[in-house]
Each structure stands twice: as C-alpha cells, then as structure tokens.
Design a protein around this motif. Structure first.
Motif, short mmCIF file in Angstrom:
data_model
loop_
_atom_site.label_atom_id
_atom_site.label_comp_id
_atom_site.label_asym_id
_atom_site.label_seq_id
_atom_site.Cartn_x
_atom_site.Cartn_y
_atom_site.Cartn_z
N ASN A 215 0.79 -0.73 -0.06
CA ASN A 215 -0.41 -0.09 0.18
C ASN A 215 1.01 1.30 0.14
OD1 ASN A 215 -1.87 2.45 0.93
ND2 ASN A 215 -3.41 0.97 1.59
N ASP A 216 1.59 1.72 -0.99
CA ASP A 216 1.58 3.00 -1.59
C ASP A 216 1.97 3.50 -0.36
OD1 ASP A 216 4.86 2.84 -3.15
OD2 ASP A 216 3.53 5.03 -3.70
N PRO A 217 0.65 4.87 -0.16
CA PRO A 217 0.69 5.63 0.37
C PRO A 217 0.79 5.25 1.81
CG PRO A 217 -1.71 5.03 -0.84
CD PRO A 217 -0.18 4.85 -0.88
N LEU A 218 0.43 4.06 2.84
CA LEU A 218 0.56 4.22 3.98
C LEU A 218 1.51 4.06 4.22
CD1 LEU A 218 -2.87 2.28 4.85
CD2 LEU A 218 -2.23 4.74 4.96
N MET A 219 2.31 2.98 3.04
CA MET A 219 3.86 3.44 3.18
C MET A 219 4.89 4.50 2.96
SD MET A 219 4.30 -0.40 4.21
CE MET A 219 6.26 -0.12 3.79
N ARG A 220 4.85 5.24 2.54
CA ARG A 220 4.98 6.72 2.36
C ARG A 220 4.58 7.87 3.75
NH1 ARG A 220 6.88 8.40 -2.36
NH2 ARG A 220 6.70 7.64 -4.42
N LEU B 58 6.84 9.32 9.40
CA LEU B 58 6.96 9.35 10.45
C LEU B 58 8.61 8.72 11.25
CD1 LEU B 58 4.44 7.92 13.21
CD2 LEU B 58 6.84 6.91 13.16
N VAL B 59 8.88 8.11 10.39
CA VAL B 59 10.33 7.33 11.03
C VAL B 59 10.76 8.41 10.57
CG1 VAL B 59 12.21 5.87 10.06
CG2 VAL B 59 10.03 5.30 10.46
N THR B 60 11.17 9.20 9.30
CA THR B 60 12.24 10.47 9.11
C THR B 60 11.51 11.92 9.96
OG1 THR B 60 11.75 9.51 6.73
CG2 THR B 60 12.67 11.89 6.82
#
Ligand SMILES: Nc1nc2c(ncn2[C@@H]2O[C@H](COP(=O)(O)OP(=O)(O)OP(=O)(O)O)[C@@H](O)[C@H]2O)c(=O)[nH]1
Ligand SMILES: Nc1nc2c(ncn2[C@@H]2O[C@H](COP(=O)(O)OP(=O)(O)OP(=O)(O)O)[C@@H](O)[C@H]2O)c(=O)[nH]1
Ligand SMILES: [Mg+2]
Ligand SMILES: [Mg+2]
Lengths: 306, 313
Positions: free
Chosen positions: B203-208, B213-215
């Motif tokens: 799921n591209d949008p959710l993975m982005r 969040l991590v960045t």
C-alpha cells in the motif's frame, strides 16, 4: 488478482511440458516439480501438495500407447482436477432466509479480521435490504467493543455490546434474544480471537455457540497464514461446526494458499474474500469459476485441444 | 530424527545428484515447519554444497552429517549478529536527558498494539517511565485499545508511570509522534512507545506515511512486529517495509528495521519457521517472542529451541 501469480506459474509449467516431444517420466517429474514449487511458495499445505503430486502421477499412465497429445491432455486434466479440489469442497454454501432471524457467528484466530469483516458482511446484507445487526461478545480484547461500535456507527448498523459485562456467553444470549424480539433478519455475532492450543478459549466458543445456536458459523482466516492453517482450521471445524470461510487481507501480495488449504481441512467453502480495511472491501467468492480464472482458462483449454 | 534419512544408503561419495532426493525431502520438511519456500531452498542448496565430495562409509554418518550441517546453518541464521540491550540503550538516552523512542510497525492485526503494551509492562518493571503514543489514527477502536492497556498497566504496578498521548482519529501520525516525544521530554518520561496503524506492504500511500513518521521522528529503534503464523509473506513484508523506509525517506542514510517481535508464538506448535524466514531476510535479531495475550507473555527467543523444533520429525 488473487492467486494470479500462482496460476501463471502453473500455466508455465504445463506449457513447458507441452513443448516436449516425448512425454516421459522425466518431463512429468519436471512439470510436477515446478507446480509443487509454486504451490509451496503460495503456502499451500505441504501434505496437500504431496498428495496432489501422487494423485497426478497415479492418474496418468505413461506406458499406455496413446500419443503425446493424449498424455498431455490427461496430465493437464489431472492437474486441474487436483487444483479444483483444493478450493472447491463441492458443498453448497449456507444462505440466509428472508423473514426469519438468521444468526451468523464469527470465529477465528487472533487478529484475523473478524470484527472488521463482521461489519463488512452486515453492510453487505444491509445494502441488499436485509434488516441487519451486530452483537459484540468480545469482552477480552482491549477496545473491542469500541472498535465494533465505531464501525457499526459508520455503517449505520444497530449493535449490541457492553463495557461492563465480562461474560461473553451472557452478552451473546442477551444480544441475540433482543434482536430476535425486534425481528432482525441477519444477526451477526462477533467473538474474541482464539487458538486451538488454549482449550479454555475453545470451551468458551462452544458455550457462545450453544447460547446463540447459530444458523451459520463463519471461520475468518488471514490470507497470509502459512503452514499452521491446517491444524487450526481442523480444530475450529471440530469445535465450532464451521460452515464457511472468509479469507481476509487479500489486498496485499499474499496468495492465500494457507487459507485455501483450510478448505480441504474443513470441507467448507470460501464465501468471501476481504480486500482492504474499508467497509466495502469484501468480494464474493465462488470456487468453480475461480480456478479457471486463476489459470487463465483460455490458455488451458487451448492447450487441451492439442 | 528425520525419518526420511533412512532411505539414504551410505558408502559412496556424496554428489549433488545423490543428495538431491534427500535435500528435496529436507526442503519439504522445512516448508512444513513454515519456513518460506525460497529460504528452505537456499538453505538446502548451501548445505548440500558443503557436503558434496565427502565420502561417507556408513549409513549412519550420512544421516549425522546432513543433520549436523543443517543444524549449524540454522543456528547461524537464528543467532543475532548484533547484540541488542534495550535497557542499556535506554540508560544511555537517560544520561543524555532525552526520552528513548521505539516505533512498532507491521501489517494488519499481527499484534503491534498488544505487544507494545507488553513491552510497556516490561519497561515499567524496570522502573522506567513510559509514554504510549497513539499514532494509529485510522483503525476503529485503536485509541481506546491503548487507553485500556494504559489504565490496566497503571493499576497493575504500584507507582507505575505510564501515560497515553493521543489526539483521536484522522490526524497525521508523524505529527502526533513528534508532539508525544516533545511532551515526554518535558514530563520526564524515559521511553516513548509509538503505536502505528497496520498496513499492507504494497500500500504505497500508507508505506510513504510510515516512512515519513520515521524520517520526522528518527526513533531510536524501529521494531517490526510479525506473527509466527505468517507463511511465505514474511519475506515480502520485511523486504518491502525495509525498502519503503529506504526509498521514501529522502535521507542519505536511511533507516531500516532494527529488530523484530515475533508474536502468536503460542499458536503454531512446532511450526516455527517464520522465525527463520524473518531473521534470514533481515539479518536482524528477534528481540522478543509474544507467547500469549497477557502482559507477561513476552519472552526472549531460545535459539536452541527453535532449531530443535525445526529439525524435529
Ligand atoms: N488490508 C486489510 N486489512 C484488513 C482486512 N480485514 C481486516 N483487516 C485489518 O486487520 C486488522 C485486524 O482486524 P480485526 O477485525 O480487528 O481482527 P479480529 O479478528 O477481530 O481481531 P481479534 O478480535 O483481536 O481477534 C485491522 O487492522 C483491520 O483493519 C483486509 O481484508 N485487508
Ligand atoms: N495468542 C496470541 N495472541 C496475540 C499475541 N499478540 C497479540 N495477540 C492478539 O492478536 C490480536 C491482534 O492484536 P493487536 O495488538 O490489536 O494487533 P495490531 O497489530 O495492533 O493490529 P492493527 O493495529 O489492527 O493492525 C489481539 O487479539 C491480541 O490479543 C500473542 O503473542 N499470542
Ligand atoms: Mg475482533
Ligand atoms: Mg494496533
């Protein structure tokens, strides 16, 4: 498409066999090796794979005098039959009856998607004009009632549950009785997640089942499940008289072979697949056409004419 | 031991040809234990490679040899290459006067929130002050779920400091995590445990959103939560979560999964293959295994047990 990848691989294996001039044991073994590899990569139960291999080999007689084309056709048919047997138990799925209370109980492993799918299914029936409601009997998982409540509210489906009652059997009884009195046609009962290793949880499931006497019990399975599927499915079937299966989380990359293996373990049909987290992400599943679609039947029947 | 070795006759040089039937049975044995098929194949190939050319006199020594090589290979993969001592790392952060941050990531329903709560319990037992950040702002009941855990934990441990930072649903999870960390710094919490929504690895949008969040927050530890029930998908999940952290971060030195929690270990009997698939794929350690649904069901993984289960008939 679900399992499309597996279908492609099996097709490839069948096709490479059709290129061979002579169909000898080695050609068949190579083809079966490819097919079994694809099945293993899709989480199909290993014993089913082994018996598929045995059955396909048994169904073809290489010594027979028939030509390569004939042998090829027999082999392909045997493979197709075996695959069809994997997803089609050949039993009719239960259907609700209008104008009466149909109680549907959801069971399954922890986190498989029961609560989410309950609302999806309720919403599915509601859209078709059934008087539908939800009962939450999960008094164990933190926030379970809030989860069902928020989903039901979004879908505008009446629900029953409690923040204070801790006995799921009591809740199940109360909720179903109440909705029966109010002439609901589809009463969906959500339950806590559980697993075969914890007998107490299975006892509880049986007590809930006795309390609500479901017309149908649906086993919800996560599409990413691996080789543990068979054992769990058998145990649920035995303890809860499972009638059908819903496979969830098929919007991802998983091919669902573990969940599909549960068909053989339970002799129950898959009736829906979940394809996302949203209310409408539920697709009907019909075993028959599925295999032909998965295999790109056009290609196969083409091959079978040769 | 593996009964299929009985088929092997000894007294000849081992070649890839005569090893093939054994290795293909070994592969099926591992797949049956829920090891991802590709990994089982790689493993058998490398074990076979090590055996080719050896001449073994008796039947027994073939059996012993194959088993031993496999055991060594399994142990090597499962034994962590990096040592992780969360408590030591947290003490280090304390010395730097900042909260230590851990984010829990993974696909839907694997047990992120529950095992985050178990981790909180463990930290509380070590006298640490915990703030739980409710950054799953999507799934119904996700916030209330953590609220219940926070209250339970508070009631369980006398003088426990465990709080919940939540802003309800529909908000940007990266921003909430940031606020939670700032709040933890102010209020003197030692550790911030960041819950995230489950998401499919494709799921591209959710993975982005997760990479963001991590960045934005650069947590001390990124813990991937995976369930022991998962089959071949384990490999794809881990590969794509790592790829997303790398590709969507926009950083020169992107982050990756630092460790894993393997949940629902109590539901799989001896089909423990997911432990192998996960460590093989990431090279990262399994920090804990989840062995049930209560707060104490968080254990260290015993490599020897997992190896024995994998080789058991
Ligand atoms: N992507 C995707 N996620 C799903 C699907 N079905 C359910 N989920 C997600 O899976 C997670 C678990 O779903 P739940 O409905 O809480 O599962 P459950 O079986 O009720 O869990 P327990 O009650 O704890 O046993 C949630 O994050 C859901 O949003 C699906 O078809 N696709
Ligand atoms: N048997 C068993 N169940 C577990 C374990 N860990 C978690 N669970 C159960 O798994 C279900 C899902 O757990 P959650 O913590 O809600 O999972 P999640 O990953 O946060 O789910 P989403 O946020 O919806 O993606 C719950 O019913 C938990 O009680 C475990 O180690 N063993
Ligand atoms: Mg539920
Ligand atoms: Mg969660």
């Amino acid at each position: 498409m679900v399992l499309a990848d597996l279908g492609r691989k099996i097709n490839g294996a069948l096709q490479s066999m059709s290129k061979a001039n002579v169909i000898d044991e080695k050609v068949v073994d190579d083809m079966l090796k490819e097919i079994c590899k694809a099945l293993m990569e899709s989480d199909i139960n290993i014993k089913l794979i082994q018996s598929l291999r045995k059955n396909v080999k048994a169904s073809i007689s290489l010594e027979e005098n028939s030509g390569a084309a004939n042998k090829r056709r027999n082999i392909q048919k045997a493979v197709m039959d075996e695959l069809t047997r994997l997803v089609d138990p050949g039993v009719e799925a239960w259907k609700p009856k209008r104008g009466k209370a149909n109680v549907i109980m959801f069971v399954g492993l922890q986190g498989s998607g029961k609560t989410t799918t309950c609302t999806k299914l309720a919403s599915f029936y509601q859209r078709k004009g059934w008087k539908t409601c939800l009962v939450c009997t999960d008094t164990f998982r933190a926030g379970a009632f809030d989860q069902l409540k928020q989903n039901a509210t979004k879908a505008k489906i009446p629900y029953y549950g409690s923040y204070t009652e801790t006995d799921p059997v009591q809740l199940a009884h109360e909720g179903v009785s109440k909705f029966k009195k109010d002439n609901f046609e589809i009463i969906i009962v959500d339950t806590s997640g559980r697993h075969k290793q914890e007998q107490e949880l299975f006892n509880e499931m049986q007590q809930i089942s006795s309390a609500v006497n479901p017309d149908s019990t649906i086993f919800v399975m996560d599409g990413t499940i691996g080789q543990a599927a068979d054992g769990q499915a058998r145990a649920f079937k035995e303890a809860a008289n499972v009638g059908s299966i819903i496979v969830t989380k098929m919007d991802g990359h998983a091919k669902g072979g573990g969940a599909i293996s549960a068909v053989a373990a339970t002799q129950c049909p898959i009736i829906f697949i979940g394809t996302g987290e949203h209310m409408h992400d539920l697709e009907r599943f019909v075993p028959g056409p599925f295999i032909s679609k998965m295999m790109g039947m056009g290609d196969i029947s083409g091959l079978m004419e040769t | 031991l593996l009964s299929f070795f009985k088929n092997m006759t000894g007294s000849k040089e081992l070649t890839s040809e005569n090893l093939e039937p054994i290795m293909s049975k070994m592969k099926e044995h591992l797949v049956n234990k829920n090891v991802a098929a590709d990994i089982a194949q790689h493993l058998c190939d490398s074990v076979a490679k090590g055996l080719v050319g050896q001449t073994l006199g008796s039947f027994k020594s073939v059996q012993a040899h194959v088993k031993q090589s496999m055991e060594v290979a399994l142990k090597r993969i499962l034994t962590p290459k990096t040592s992780v001592d969360l408590l030591r790392d947290i003490a280090q952060a304390q010395a730097e006067n900042r909260p230590y941050t851990i984010v829990f990531i993974g696909v839907n329903g694997v047990g992120k929130s529950t095992n985050l709560s178990k981790t909180a319990f463990w930290l509380l037992q070590n006298n640490l002050k915990v703030l739980i950040a409710a950054c799953d702002t999507f799934r119904s009941g996700a916030v209330e779920q953590l609220r219940v855990h926070q209250r339970n934990l508070k009631a369980l441990e006398q003088n426990a400091v465990v709080d919940l930072y939540e802003k309800g649903y529909g908000k940007d999870s990266a921003a909430i995590a940031k606020e939670a960390i700032a709040s933890a710094k102010q209020s003197g919490h030692d550790v911030v445990l960041i819950d995230t929504a489950g998401r499919m690895q494709d799921n591209d949008p959710l993975m982005r959103a997760l990479a963001k969040l991590v960045t934005v927050n650069n947590p001390d530890k990124i813990i991937f939560v995976g369930e022991a029930l998962v089959g071949n998908e384990a490999v794809d999940q881990l590969t794509k979560f790592n790829a997303a952290l790398k590709d969507f971060s926009g950083l020169a030195n992107p982050r990756h999964i630092d460790g894993m929690i393997l949940t629902k270990f109590d539901t799989i009997d001896d089909k423990v293959g997911a432990a192998l698939s996960m460590t093989y794929t990431t090279g990262q350690p399994i920090l804990f295994v989840g062995t049930g649904q209560t707060y104490t069901d968080l254990k260290n993984m015993k490599v020897s047990h997992v190896v024995a289960s994998l080789l058991r008939d």
